[in-house]
Design a protein around this motif. Structure first.
Motif, PDB file in Angstrom:
ATOM      1  N   HIS A 120       0.855  -1.184   0.000  1.00  0.00           N
ATOM      2  CA  HIS A 120       0.000   0.000   0.000  1.00  0.00           C
ATOM      3  C   HIS A 120       0.890   1.233   0.000  1.00  0.00           C
ATOM      4  O   HIS A 120       2.036   1.184   0.429  1.00  0.00           O
ATOM      5  CB  HIS A 120      -0.937   0.015   1.210  1.00  0.00           C
ATOM      6  CG  HIS A 120      -0.245  -0.257   2.509  1.00  0.00           C
ATOM      7  ND1 HIS A 120       0.626   0.634   3.104  1.00  0.00           N
ATOM      8  CD2 HIS A 120      -0.288  -1.334   3.330  1.00  0.00           C
ATOM      9  CE1 HIS A 120       1.076   0.122   4.242  1.00  0.00           C
ATOM     10  NE2 HIS A 120       0.553  -1.060   4.398  1.00  0.00           N
ATOM     11  N   HIS A 153      -7.555   1.464   5.139  1.00  0.00           N
ATOM     12  CA  HIS A 153      -7.068   2.149   3.950  1.00  0.00           C
ATOM     13  C   HIS A 153      -7.076   1.169   2.786  1.00  0.00           C
ATOM     14  O   HIS A 153      -6.836  -0.025   2.949  1.00  0.00           O
ATOM     15  CB  HIS A 153      -5.658   2.724   4.167  1.00  0.00           C
ATOM     16  CG  HIS A 153      -4.718   1.794   4.867  1.00  0.00           C
ATOM     17  ND1 HIS A 153      -4.131   0.704   4.255  1.00  0.00           N
ATOM     18  CD2 HIS A 153      -4.290   1.787   6.153  1.00  0.00           C
ATOM     19  CE1 HIS A 153      -3.360   0.075   5.118  1.00  0.00           C
ATOM     20  NE2 HIS A 153      -3.441   0.702   6.280  1.00  0.00           N
ATOM     21  N   ALA A 169      -6.637   1.071  -1.836  1.00  0.00           N
ATOM     22  CA  ALA A 169      -6.466   1.710  -3.133  1.00  0.00           C
ATOM     23  C   ALA A 169      -7.355   0.990  -4.135  1.00  0.00           C
ATOM     24  O   ALA A 169      -7.256  -0.231  -4.305  1.00  0.00           O
ATOM     25  CB  ALA A 169      -5.008   1.647  -3.577  1.00  0.00           C
ATOM     26  N   PHE A 182      -6.863   6.503  -3.530  1.00  0.00           N
ATOM     27  CA  PHE A 182      -6.486   5.905  -2.249  1.00  0.00           C
ATOM     28  C   PHE A 182      -7.345   6.531  -1.165  1.00  0.00           C
ATOM     29  O   PHE A 182      -7.432   7.755  -1.059  1.00  0.00           O
ATOM     30  CB  PHE A 182      -5.007   6.149  -1.948  1.00  0.00           C
ATOM     31  CG  PHE A 182      -4.541   5.483  -0.676  1.00  0.00           C
ATOM     32  CD1 PHE A 182      -4.281   4.126  -0.642  1.00  0.00           C
ATOM     33  CD2 PHE A 182      -4.383   6.217   0.481  1.00  0.00           C
ATOM     34  CE1 PHE A 182      -3.874   3.501   0.524  1.00  0.00           C
ATOM     35  CE2 PHE A 182      -3.969   5.613   1.656  1.00  0.00           C
ATOM     36  CZ  PHE A 182      -3.714   4.252   1.675  1.00  0.00           C
TER      37      PHE A 182
END
Length: 243
Positions: free
Chosen positions: A204, A226, A228, A233
């Motif tokens: 990431h 988190h 993407a 993102f």
């Protein structure tokens, strides 16, 4: 036939040596990544501890200042005594609240209080001055969260914008704050991402910065995610906001 068997044997030996070498290399890379993440966590913990130490030093200096004023002013009026006593009580209460989240007491010269939610606008302005296009929406009600919660939110946004600037595919980002007392303070940071940069080694973008964010959120008792996808993102954090 004998030469064929001998050649096949040499091939098998070479293949085994190659696979063994690749496994050792992969294990070494994984171990190094774990070491980098552990180092990032320790660095973030030390930084948090330093912030707590500085804030506590500031609170105690206020208590000492007001107590000293009372000591040298035996003729102070009732109103002045009430104001000074209230300031001492307030500073002591805030210092006790800070102590609950202290993770260490590093040495060093005390510094002014660390930035918090009230300084978020200045942070956004600074990012824009550095060339970023930041869409900022603060949906926090007039009632501000406790100082330590505000500091955590500030550091998350600060690190999120740094991550976007270093690893994003563009110079833009959006920052959203929302929440209310008795529930959570929610932070969402989104920036364009093309799938290169920090993702090469960590899976990431901006791995070490995200490790630091995760450490802060964990210490605050919150959660962070988190991912993407679809050319962007997204970083989302939720921090408990006591009533």
């Amino acid at each position: 036939m004998r030469q064929l068997r001998r050649g096949w044997g040499l091939f098998v030996q070479a293949y085994r040596r190659l696979t063994t070498s690749l496994r050792e290399h992969a294990a070494r890379l994984e171990s190094e990544q774990h070491l980098r993440e552990d180092r990032a966590r320790l660095t973030e913990r030390a930084r948090i501890a330093r912030e707590m130490h500085d804030v506590l030093a500031h609170r105690m200096s206020l208590i000492t200042l007001h107590a000293g004023a009372l000591e040298v002013r035996p003729d102070a009026s009732a109103e002045e005594l009430t104001i000074a006593a209230g300031a001492i009580r307030s500073s002591a209460r805030e210092a006790l609240e800070e102590l609950r989240s202290v993770v260490g007491v590093p040495s060093g010269r005390p510094e002014p209080p660390q930035p918090g939610l009230a300084d978020m606008t200045d942070l956004i302005v600074s990012a824009r001055a550095a060339g970023m296009t930041v869409d900022y929406v603060n949906g926090i009600p007039a009632e501000e969260p406790p100082p330590q919660l505000g500091r955590t939110a500030y550091r998350i946004v600060q690190e999120g914008l740094t991550n976007a600037r270093k690893h994003g595919s563009g110079r833009g980002a959006s920052v959203r704050l929302s929440g209310e007392a008795g529930r959570v303070l929610r932070i969402t940071i989104i920036n364009p991402f093309c799938g290169t940069g920090g993702a090469r080694s960590t899976g990431h973008p901006g791995g070490q910065g995200l490790v630091g964010i995760g450490e802060r959120v964990a210490l605050a008792g919150g959660r962070v995610s988190h991912r993407a996808a679809h050319g962007e993102f997204r970083l989302e954090a939720e921090l408990p906001w006591p009533s």
